[in-house]
Design a protein around this motif. Sequence first.
Motif, PDB file in Angstrom:
ATOM      1  N   TRP A  33      -4.703  -3.061 -10.321  1.00  0.00           N
ATOM      2  CA  TRP A  33      -5.342  -2.531  -9.119  1.00  0.00           C
ATOM      3  C   TRP A  33      -5.815  -3.670  -8.228  1.00  0.00           C
ATOM      4  N   MET A  37      -6.792   0.475  -5.273  1.00  0.00           N
ATOM      5  CA  MET A  37      -5.384   0.850  -5.087  1.00  0.00           C
ATOM      6  C   MET A  37      -4.584   0.431  -6.300  1.00  0.00           C
ATOM      7  N   GLU A  38      -3.875   1.380  -6.891  1.00  0.00           N
ATOM      8  CA  GLU A  38      -3.011   0.998  -8.001  1.00  0.00           C
ATOM      9  C   GLU A  38      -1.829   0.205  -7.449  1.00  0.00           C
ATOM     10  N   ALA A  54       2.906  -1.340  -3.894  1.00  0.00           N
ATOM     11  CA  ALA A  54       2.433  -0.003  -4.225  1.00  0.00           C
ATOM     12  C   ALA A  54       3.419   0.647  -5.185  1.00  0.00           C
ATOM     13  N   GLU A  56       5.767   3.646  -6.667  1.00  0.00           N
ATOM     14  CA  GLU A  56       6.605   4.545  -5.888  1.00  0.00           C
ATOM     15  C   GLU A  56       5.785   5.729  -5.392  1.00  0.00           C
ATOM     16  N   GLY A  57       5.905   6.011  -4.115  1.00  0.00           N
ATOM     17  CA  GLY A  57       5.165   7.139  -3.553  1.00  0.00           C
ATOM     18  C   GLY A  57       3.752   6.777  -3.134  1.00  0.00           C
ATOM     19  N   GLY A  58       3.280   5.584  -3.537  1.00  0.00           N
ATOM     20  CA  GLY A  58       1.924   5.178  -3.165  1.00  0.00           C
ATOM     21  C   GLY A  58       1.953   4.302  -1.931  1.00  0.00           C
ATOM     22  N   HIS A  59       0.818   3.777  -1.547  1.00  0.00           N
ATOM     23  CA  HIS A  59       0.793   2.884  -0.400  1.00  0.00           C
ATOM     24  C   HIS A  59      -0.267   1.814  -0.607  1.00  0.00           C
TER      25      HIS A  59
END
Length: 211
Positions: A33, A37-38, A54, A56-59
Motif C-alpha cells: 500500500w 491505496m493498494e 494500481a 487491475e481495476g484499481g487506480h
Amino acid sequence: MIAVGERDGAPWAAVEHCLFHPQGGGQPADRGWLEDMEVVPVRDRESGLVVAVAPEGGHLLSLAVGQAVRARIDVQARMTHAALHTAGHLVEAVGRLQGWEMLSNNHFPGQARIEFQAPQPDARLADPEGREEATTALRIAAAAAIADDLPVFARYESEGRRVVHLGALHSAPCGGTHVRSLGVLAEVVLPTLKVKKGRIRVSYSATHRSH
Ligand SMILES: [Zn+2]
C-alpha cells in the motif's frame, strides 16, 4: 516519492527506500500500500526501478515527486512467500544431493515445485516404490537441514551477482526474499515425486513458524 510516471495509460509511482518486492525468480510480488491505496510492485523495464502500480481495476491517486508517502507491505504475506521460496532452495539442495540437476522452479503458493533431471537414467524412479524411496531420501535430508537450523544469507560476488546460501549445504544466485534460517520453516511437505517425460517433479509446501 522519487519518481512518478505513466505507461500504457496506467500511472506508476516509485518510493525511496523501496521495501516492495516485485514478482520475480518464480516468487509472487508483495501485497503493498501507498497510504491507503493498494498497489502492486513491478519492475519497470525502462528505468530498472521497482514501481508501484494500481491493481487491475484499481487506480492510483495523484502523487507528486518529493511528496512524503507511507509505504506498507502485508508482512504476513511476505513471510509466507519468503518461507515458501526458501523451502524451494532447500528442495533444490536436497535434489542436488541425489545427483540431479535443476531444470525449473516455481515458488507460487499452491503450485510450488522444483523440476530436476537425472544426468544418468535413475532406475529407482521407474516404479512407485522407488519414487517413494527417493522422496523419503529428500524428506530426510530436508528435515535434517531444518533441524540444524542452517542460516540463510546472501553474499554479493565481485560482479555484483547476489548469491543466496543455505549454510554450507547449498548456494544459488537469487534476488528473492528469504527467511533468516531454516529452523523457522514449518509444515514442510513433499508429496511423492512424479516423473514426466524425464522430468523429476518435486512439489512442496511450507509455512512460517509464527513467533
Ligand atoms: Zn531465493
